[in-house]
Design a protein around this motif. Structure first.
Motif, PDB file in Angstrom:
ATOM      1  N   GLU A  49       4.779  16.320   0.969  1.00 25.25           N
ATOM      2  CA  GLU A  49       3.807  16.057  -0.038  1.00 25.25           C
ATOM      3  C   GLU A  49       3.542  16.993  -0.871  1.00 25.25           C
ATOM      4  O   GLU A  49       4.196  18.114  -0.878  1.00 25.25           O
TER       5      GLU A  49
ATOM      6  N   LYS B  88      -5.865   5.433  -5.442  1.00 24.30           N
ATOM      7  CA  LYS B  88      -6.559   6.680  -5.471  1.00 24.30           C
ATOM      8  C   LYS B  88      -6.921   6.885  -6.903  1.00 24.30           C
ATOM      9  O   LYS B  88      -7.870   6.423  -7.245  1.00 24.30           O
TER      10      LYS B  88
ATOM     11  N   HIS C  38      -1.588  11.902  -3.716  1.00 25.17           N
ATOM     12  CA  HIS C  38      -3.033  12.518  -4.086  1.00 25.17           C
ATOM     13  C   HIS C  38      -3.066  13.242  -5.321  1.00 25.17           C
ATOM     14  O   HIS C  38      -3.778  14.276  -5.742  1.00 25.17           O
TER      15      HIS C  38
ATOM     16  N   HIS D  24       1.727  13.082   6.007  1.00 17.40           N
ATOM     17  CA  HIS D  24       0.870  11.963   6.600  1.00 17.40           C
ATOM     18  C   HIS D  24       1.486  11.139   7.538  1.00 17.40           C
ATOM     19  O   HIS D  24       2.649  10.717   7.651  1.00 17.40           O
TER      20      HIS D  24
ATOM     21  N   ASP E 135       5.753  12.866  -1.377  1.00 16.52           N
ATOM     22  CA  ASP E 135       4.486  11.801  -1.489  1.00 16.52           C
ATOM     23  C   ASP E 135       3.729  12.623  -2.509  1.00 16.52           C
ATOM     24  O   ASP E 135       2.975  13.617  -1.971  1.00 16.52           O
TER      25      ASP E 135
ATOM     26  N   THR F 234       0.576   6.175  -4.656  1.00 18.06           N
ATOM     27  CA  THR F 234      -0.233   5.144  -4.438  1.00 18.06           C
ATOM     28  C   THR F 234      -0.904   4.710  -5.754  1.00 18.06           C
ATOM     29  O   THR F 234      -1.005   5.325  -6.949  1.00 18.06           O
TER      30      THR F 234
ATOM     31  N   SER G  27       0.990  -1.029  -0.128  1.00 14.18           N
ATOM     32  CA  SER G  27       0.022   0.009  -0.023  1.00 14.18           C
ATOM     33  C   SER G  27       0.894   1.167  -0.311  1.00 14.18           C
ATOM     34  O   SER G  27       2.086   1.081   0.360  1.00 14.18           O
ATOM     35  N   GLY G  28       0.205   2.503  -0.332  1.00 14.98           N
ATOM     36  CA  GLY G  28       1.289   3.680   0.031  1.00 14.98           C
ATOM     37  C   GLY G  28       1.543   3.907   1.050  1.00 14.98           C
ATOM     38  O   GLY G  28       2.714   4.493   1.375  1.00 14.98           O
ATOM     39  N   TYR G  29       0.645   3.285   2.277  1.00 22.19           N
ATOM     40  CA  TYR G  29       1.278   3.556   3.575  1.00 22.19           C
ATOM     41  C   TYR G  29       2.405   2.969   3.934  1.00 22.19           C
ATOM     42  O   TYR G  29       3.346   3.500   4.568  1.00 22.19           O
TER      43      TYR G  29
END
Ligand code: PMP
Length: 409
Positions: A190, A253, A222, A147, A219, A250, A119-121
């Motif tokens: 980000e 999204k 988004h 984040h 990051d 990611t 995942s992006g996390y």
């Protein structure tokens, strides 16, 4: 001490406290309907019959999660290769699809290499802790609004942490100056901030990084798929991708599927691949997820139309909220926050929008945003129609009767 009794009492007390403050999280049961995005089937609590609602808080920003070509790619790979990867990347879990998606993502960002994560996390957590553990005496400079996944990555390394005021170049520069000149340094930020929708001055951050011998980690979760001529994010839009050392993104999204990645110099990416626990010790993404993401990335690289439509829809949503006098917060992107300002009220507004107006908008409360800045976070996608927008505005006016004029106050 009876740990079990003490722990249960603590858990119950904390949950009661969250409920009193209106911050207790309830997950609305929302069923996606392939082919009808952004319409979902909502299953109300208490066993009432499901109802169709319009969702305004999806991170499937372009509706790619139900795009026919993405579904076809997933279905074909599922039938051809089975349901799971069957192993970690190292232990029989790497398919040609994984390699093809990594090559596609490297090309998207103009980087030598890319690496997939669950995942992006996990990508942020694993990559940052690996990088910041690589050299002794690392100093990391983190934007105050970064984040949770980046914070987790920084905390997982022995680096000295400096938090600079959000998007404040003077504060970043002062903190860089105050650190030992010879220390290895990394600036983490980000591109599009997920709760405010504002955008980092990436070129100016790179100028400071170059002046102080730091590397940069951005990051773009988004922004990938949404900005830049081929969907390479704000780094592509601003022509600075080559100046950012590591771009993280990611697949969940704009690309509408699942998974995360980093892209950068081959040796850095190979180092992360060879040392990051969050990559080495976990099962690889399933082949059908990778196939779906690959189809989505290829579609969005080739076709700028969904990006243009998203920009048009976001502008239309902002204009509609402004025309109705609703308390929209400023935003430089497709993310449109609506200020409510109090946790219990925010939850109640969201509850009434859903129960009485078939409109779903997630309440965003502390600690995700500061107290007093509680908000609804709205995103129009290319598939939100003018009629849906008119319904949203009417519902907000009904539920927020005192909102008209609040922007002026
Ligand atoms: N970075 C940011 C800025 C995010 O908002 C999120 C998720 N909301 C992530 C990383 C994690 O991405 P993913 O959902 O793919 O785990």
């Amino acid at each position: 001490m009876d740990t079990r009794t003490t722990l249960l009492a603590h858990a119950r007390d904390s949950l009661d406290g969250l409920r009193r403050e209106g911050r207790y999280r309830e997950f609305a049961r929302l069923e996606r309907i392939a082919g009808r995005f952004p319409r979902y089937r909502w299953h109300p609590p208490g066993g009432e019959a499901p109802r169709e609602v319009t969702v305004w808080s999806s991170n499937d920003y372009l509706g790619m999660g139900t795009h026919p070509a993405v579904l076809a790619a997933a279905e074909a790979a599922l039938r051809a290769h089975g349901a799971g990867a069957g192993g970690t990347r190292n232990i029989s879990g790497t398919s040609p699809l994984h390699a093809a998606l990594e090559a596609e993502l490297a090309a998207l960002h103009g980087k030598e290499a890319a690496l997939l994560f669950g995942s992006g996390y996990v990508a942020n957590q694993a990559a940052l802790s690996a990088l910041l553990s690589a050299l002794p005496g690392f100093h990391v400079f983190s934007d105050a609004k970064n984040h949770n996944s980046m914070i987790a990555g920084m905390r997982g390394a022995p680096a000295a942490r400096h938090i600079w005021r959000h998007n404040d170049l003077a504060d970043l520069e002062a903190k860089l100056r105050a650190a030992p000149a010879e220390a290895p340094k990394l600036i983490a930020f980000e591109s599009v901030y997920s709760m405010d929708g504002d955008i980092a001055p990436i070129g100016a951050i790179c100028d400071l990084a170059e002046r102080h011998g730091a590397i940069t980690y951005c990051d773009e979760v988004h922004a990938v798929g949404l900005y830049g001529a081929t969907g390479g994010g704000i780094t592509e839009r601003d022509g600075v991708a080559h100046r950012v050392d590591v771009i993280e993104g990611t697949l969940a999204k704009a690309f509408g599927v699942h998974g995360g990645y980093v892209a950068g110099d081959a040796a850095l990416v190979d180092y992360i691949r060879s040392t990051a626990g969050g990559l080495i010790f976990t099962t690889a993404l399933p082949p059908h997820v990778v196939a779906a993401a690959l189809a989505s990335v290829r579609l969005l690289r080739a076709d700028p139309a969904p990006r243009a439509r998203l920009a048009e829809r976001a502008a239309a949503l902002k204009a509609a909220l402004d025309a109705a006098g609703l308390p929209r917060m400023p935003s430089a992107s497709h993310i449109v926050p609506l200020r409510i300002g109090e946790a219990a009220l925010c939850r109640e507004v969201a509850r009434r929008l859903l129960a009485e107006h078939a409109v779903y908008a997630t309440p965003i409360n502390y600690p995700t945003v500061p107290r007093g800045e509680e908000r609804l976070r709205l995103c129009a996608t290319p598939l939100h129609t003018d009629a849906m927008m008119a319904e949203l505005v009417a519902a907000l006016r009904a539920v927020l009767p005192r909102a008209a004029g609040a922007r002026a106050a």
